[in-house]
Design a protein around this motif. Structure first.
Motif, short mmCIF file in Angstrom:
data_model
loop_
_atom_site.label_atom_id
_atom_site.label_comp_id
_atom_site.label_asym_id
_atom_site.label_seq_id
_atom_site.Cartn_x
_atom_site.Cartn_y
_atom_site.Cartn_z
N LYS A 1 -0.27 4.38 8.92
CA LYS A 1 -0.74 3.77 10.18
C LYS A 1 -2.20 2.78 9.78
N ALA A 2 -2.40 1.85 10.85
CA ALA A 2 -3.09 0.84 10.61
C ALA A 2 -4.84 1.35 10.50
N LEU A 3 -5.26 0.72 9.60
CA LEU A 3 -6.76 1.10 9.13
C LEU A 3 -7.94 0.17 9.64
N TYR A 4 -8.96 0.75 10.11
CA TYR A 4 -10.13 -0.07 10.33
C TYR A 4 -10.94 -0.11 8.96
N SER A 5 -10.93 0.89 8.19
CA SER A 5 -11.71 0.72 7.03
C SER A 5 -11.06 1.76 5.94
N VAL A 6 -11.36 1.52 4.61
CA VAL A 6 -10.87 2.39 3.56
C VAL A 6 -12.26 2.91 2.96
N LEU B 1 -18.47 6.08 -3.17
CA LEU B 1 -18.56 4.92 -3.98
C LEU B 1 -18.65 3.44 -3.24
N MET B 2 -17.76 3.21 -2.27
CA MET B 2 -17.78 1.88 -1.46
C MET B 2 -16.99 2.14 -0.07
N ILE B 3 -17.10 1.26 0.87
CA ILE B 3 -16.44 1.13 2.04
C ILE B 3 -15.78 -0.35 1.98
N LEU B 4 -14.49 -0.33 2.45
CA LEU B 4 -13.76 -1.64 2.44
C LEU B 4 -13.49 -1.65 3.78
N LEU B 5 -13.80 -2.96 4.58
CA LEU B 5 -13.74 -3.10 5.83
C LEU B 5 -12.63 -4.05 6.19
N LYS B 6 -11.93 -3.85 7.28
CA LYS B 6 -10.74 -4.55 7.71
C LYS B 6 -11.46 -6.12 7.72
N THR C 1 -12.54 -0.94 -14.51
CA THR C 1 -12.64 -1.92 -15.54
C THR C 1 -13.17 -1.31 -16.73
N ALA C 2 -12.61 -1.39 -17.86
CA ALA C 2 -13.40 -0.99 -19.16
C ALA C 2 -14.15 0.26 -18.90
N SER C 3 -13.28 1.29 -18.67
CA SER C 3 -13.51 2.68 -18.45
C SER C 3 -14.45 3.32 -19.34
N GLN C 4 -15.47 4.10 -18.52
CA GLN C 4 -16.58 4.76 -19.52
C GLN C 4 -16.24 6.49 -19.32
N LEU C 5 -16.75 7.11 -20.06
CA LEU C 5 -16.69 8.60 -20.08
C LEU C 5 -17.22 9.08 -18.71
N SER C 6 -18.19 8.21 -18.16
CA SER C 6 -18.87 8.92 -16.92
C SER C 6 -17.79 8.46 -15.64
N TYR C 7 -16.68 7.94 -15.94
CA TYR C 7 -15.83 7.51 -14.85
C TYR C 7 -14.89 8.93 -14.56
N SER C 8 -15.10 9.68 -15.54
CA SER C 8 -14.20 10.68 -15.22
C SER C 8 -14.34 11.60 -14.03
N GLY C 9 -13.49 12.02 -13.25
CA GLY C 9 -13.46 12.75 -11.98
C GLY C 9 -12.22 12.70 -11.22
N THR C 10 -12.29 13.12 -9.87
CA THR C 10 -11.37 12.92 -9.07
C THR C 10 -11.66 11.86 -8.03
N TYR C 11 -10.88 11.02 -7.85
CA TYR C 11 -11.26 9.77 -6.72
C TYR C 11 -10.43 10.03 -5.76
N PHE C 12 -11.27 10.12 -4.40
CA PHE C 12 -10.44 10.26 -3.16
C PHE C 12 -10.45 8.71 -2.35
N CYS C 13 -9.69 8.54 -1.60
CA CYS C 13 -9.47 7.57 -0.81
C CYS C 13 -9.85 8.24 0.66
N GLY C 14 -10.51 7.83 1.75
CA GLY C 14 -10.53 8.18 3.00
C GLY C 14 -10.18 7.03 3.97
N LYS C 15 -9.48 7.31 4.85
CA LYS C 15 -8.94 6.38 5.88
C LYS C 15 -9.70 6.62 7.07
#
Lengths: 112, 113
Positions: A26-31, A45-50, A76-90
């Motif tokens: 479905k259409a999103l306002y933000s992710v 981490l961050m919000i992306l707006l329509k 980009t150029a991943s670091q050990l500290s990037y390990s984890g589970t990434y979730f997007c939220g709509k």
């Protein structure tokens, strides 16, 4: 309805790049993107707006394609500290109950 | 450094017992969310409040779960009676309404035997 994330899991060597995708039916306002390290709480981490620009958090950036109802997270150029589970939220505003619906998550492991 | 706090951090109980989890949102935030996280279901929204009023509790089993916000500094999630399938990590998050950033607490890890 839960956003669909892909891949479900990925293993990288330090310094390699990865892309995580998040799709909605479905259409999103933000992710919204969050990262959760093992045994810890999700952290924003961050919000992306329509209609907004690509966003960045350290060497992690993300884009939002409104027409495709899809967002992608670029590590980009991943670091050990990037390990984890990434979730997007709509977020769909009033039509979506003014709440975030999280995807199933992508497990990322960065190794030496 | 403002943070969401949750108590208890860990809870082990027997089936049939009442469980109460507490959350103190970040001062000034007007929205509070309760999530449950399991390996199988991921992060599920149970309920949320705006300005202390419950807006949505459709994700919560109504017969055994209840959520309240007796004042702006305290949100509670109660399970009565608890069942083994309720074993999960319960997160509270707070933020400003309108789809803004949510700040998560450390979670309560619940084990129901």
């Amino acid at each position: 309805q839960q956003p669909v994330q892909s891949p479900q899991a990925v293993i990288l060597r330090e310094g390699e790049d990865a892309v995580i995708n998040c799709s909605s039916s479905k259409a999103l306002y933000s992710v919204h993107w969050y990262r959760q390290k093992h045994g810890e709480a999700p952290v924003f981490l961050m919000i992306l707006l329509k209609g907004g620009e690509q966003m960045r958090h350290e060497k992690i950036s993300a884009s939002f394609n409104e027409k495709k109802q899809q967002s992608s997270l670029y590590l980009t150029a991943s670091q050990l500290s990037y390990s984890g589970t990434y979730f997007c939220g709509k977020y769909r505003g009033t039509g979506g109950g003014n709440k975030l619906t999280f995807g199933t998550g992508t497990q990322l492991k960065v190794e030496l | 450094d403002a943070r969401v706090t949750q108590t208890p951090r860990h809870k082990v109980t027997e089936m049939g017992q009442e469980v109460t989890m507490r959350c103190q949102p970040i001062l000034g935030h007007n929205t509070v969310f309760w999530y449950r996280q399991t390996m199988m279901q991921g992060l599920e929204l149970l309920a949320y409040f705006r300005n202390r009023a419950p807006l949505d509790d459709s994700g919560m089993p109504k017969d055994r779960f209840s959520a309240e916000m007796p004042d702006a500094t305290l949100a509670t999630l109660k399970i009565q009676p608890s069942e083994p399938r309720d074993s999960a990590v319960y997160f509270c998050a707070s933020g400003f309404s309108g789809g803004n950033t949510q700040y998560f607490g450390p979670g309560t890890r619940l084990t129901v035997l």
